[in-house]
Enzyme design. Structure first.
Site, PDB file in Angstrom:
ATOM      1  N   ASP A  16     -71.341 -48.360 -32.021  1.00 29.46           N
ATOM      2  CA  ASP A  16     -71.391 -46.910 -31.905  1.00 29.46           C
ATOM      3  C   ASP A  16     -70.039 -46.279 -31.621  1.00 29.46           C
ATOM      4  OD1 ASP A  16     -74.294 -45.940 -32.037  1.00 29.46           O
ATOM      5  OD2 ASP A  16     -74.421 -47.694 -30.752  1.00 29.46           O
ATOM      6  N   GLU A  39     -74.507 -55.234 -24.518  1.00 31.27           N
ATOM      7  CA  GLU A  39     -75.914 -55.504 -24.787  1.00 31.27           C
ATOM      8  C   GLU A  39     -76.210 -56.972 -24.476  1.00 31.27           C
ATOM      9  OE1 GLU A  39     -76.446 -52.435 -28.521  1.00 31.27           O
ATOM     10  OE2 GLU A  39     -75.564 -54.397 -28.859  1.00 31.27           O
TER      11      GLU A  39
END
Length: 390
Positions: free
Chosen positions: A159, A143
């Site tokens: 995640d 990210e």
């Protein structure tokens, strides 16, 4: 203030970094050197997906950093345009251009990822769903936010823990900062440790029919998919609740505001927090494991100056199991983290295998600066390096 929200699986993209001030002089794109040191022979595919910060539109960037807006979605979701960039072979590098995005750089091994467009936007891989079209593909993502304040780029396991990689940024003086590298043997060491952890933790590991280890789900997704018992944190939660029925939890959420304190006390099924004047400022119901692992639901953290900062502090303390040993939170010294038998063993085992000890193993792992993120206000270049599977 947390620099990263929990990674969003579904529609939308996680955002890291602050809002940019006007008038800063970061170029429209910066180079991203993508290096394949994985030791694997499969073709790599790269995707740079995100929100164009100048317009707020969602889309993707090609290898030159040119923005392409997603077309309209459909119900049921329709295939998205092919945004794949053919990546470098093992031992090789390539340079892409990274635009001013808030988004993700995905990379997959051997197969292109399947992205679809719903009416609400891009549908991203949902690895906890066994029927997801990407379930049997080996992939991962980083990210980042590049804006007029600089670059923030992370290595995330919020995640899942999957294909190993590290991120970096080149500073104006020519030096680099990096994070995300595993120790030698750390990839296999993590999976071996998780397999050996009783209580259902081994069920987080997902393997393809050909024997390829694909990933270990984060424990919140494990609860969602039934791989991990929903009661896995209950014993610790009950002990915390008992302790603070008769003693006070002090939360000092801002390191630069040591006089801003909140005081938590359990009464029945709620923990009430008061300020220094004795007024109740927010209340938390007794959390469950899913709320703790996801830092949401009963531990929701709105972007405000009271409940959100308290909740982030509680979330980190529950995941790290420091609430019984320290009534003053946040506890920022990693020496006391994960010492209870009931803890976030996924996070514990990831941090143990990192070269610098830093990871984003849950959403607010940045409490106390234990997150795997690098940033610079004048980035010259970004790096993503695929590491060996050993």
């Amino acid at each position: 203030m947390s620099l990263i929200s929990a990674a969003v699986i579904g529609t939308g993209l996680a955002t890291i970094g602050p809002i940019a001030p006007a008038g800063a002089a970061i170029p429209a794109t910066i180079p991203l050197t993508f290096t394949n040191n994985s030791g694997r022979g499969e073709q790599i595919y790269i995707y740079n997906l995100g929100t164009q910060l100048s317009t707020g539109r969602q889309g993707w960037a090609d290898a030159n950093g040119t923005f392409h807006a997603w077309p309209g979605g459909a119900n049921p979701p329709a295939p998205a345009p092919d945004a794949a960039i053919t990546g470098p072979a093992n031992g090789k590098s390539m340079t892409l251009q990274m635009p001013k995005f808030s988004g993700r750089v995905y990379f997959s091994y051997g197969q292109k990822l399947v992205f679809k467009l719903a009416l609400g936007g891009l549908v991203q891989p949902a690895v906890q769903n066994p029927s997801d079209p990407n379930h049997n593909i080996l992939f991962n993502w980083s990210e980042y936010t590049l804006n007029d304040s600089g670059l923030w780029i992370n290595s995330t396991q919020v995640d899942m823990f999957s294909a190993p990689y590290a991120v970096g940024v080149k500073l104006p003086n020519g030096s680099t900062k990096s994070t995300g590298h595993l120790k030698p043997g750390g990839y296999n060491g993590f999976y071996s440790a998780l397999r050996g952890q009783p209580g259902g933790w081994a069920n987080l590991i997902q393997t393809r029919s050909d024997g390829t280890v694909l990933r270990a789900l984060a424990p919140g997704h494990g609860i969602e998919s039934g791989a991990l018992p929903a009661t896995v944190m209950n014993d610790y939660i009950n002990r915390v609740w008992s302790k603070y029925a008769s003693s006070t939890l002090t939360v000092t959420p801002f390191a630069d505001q040591p006089n801003t304190k909140y005081f938590g006390k359990v009464s029945g099924n709620v923990m009430n927090f008061t300020n220094s004047s004795g007024a109740v400022v927010t209340t938390f119901q007794k959390p469950d494991a899913d709320s703790i692992f996801g830092c949401y639901k009963l531990l929701d953290a709105p972007n405000d100056l009271v409940r959100g900062p308290i909740s982030r502090t509680l979330c980190a303390a529950y995941n790290r199991s420091t609430l019984l040993v320290n009534a003053n939170q946040p506890d920022t010294s990693s020496a006391s983290f994960y010492q209870d038998a009931v803890t976030n063993h996924f996070a514990r085992k990831i941090h143990a295998q990192m070269v610098d000890g830093k990871a984003y193993a849950f959403a607010f792992d940045d409490v106390g600066n234990h997150e795997s993120l690098v940033n610079d206000s004048n980035p010259q270049q970004a790096y993503i390096t695929l590491d060996p599977f050993n």
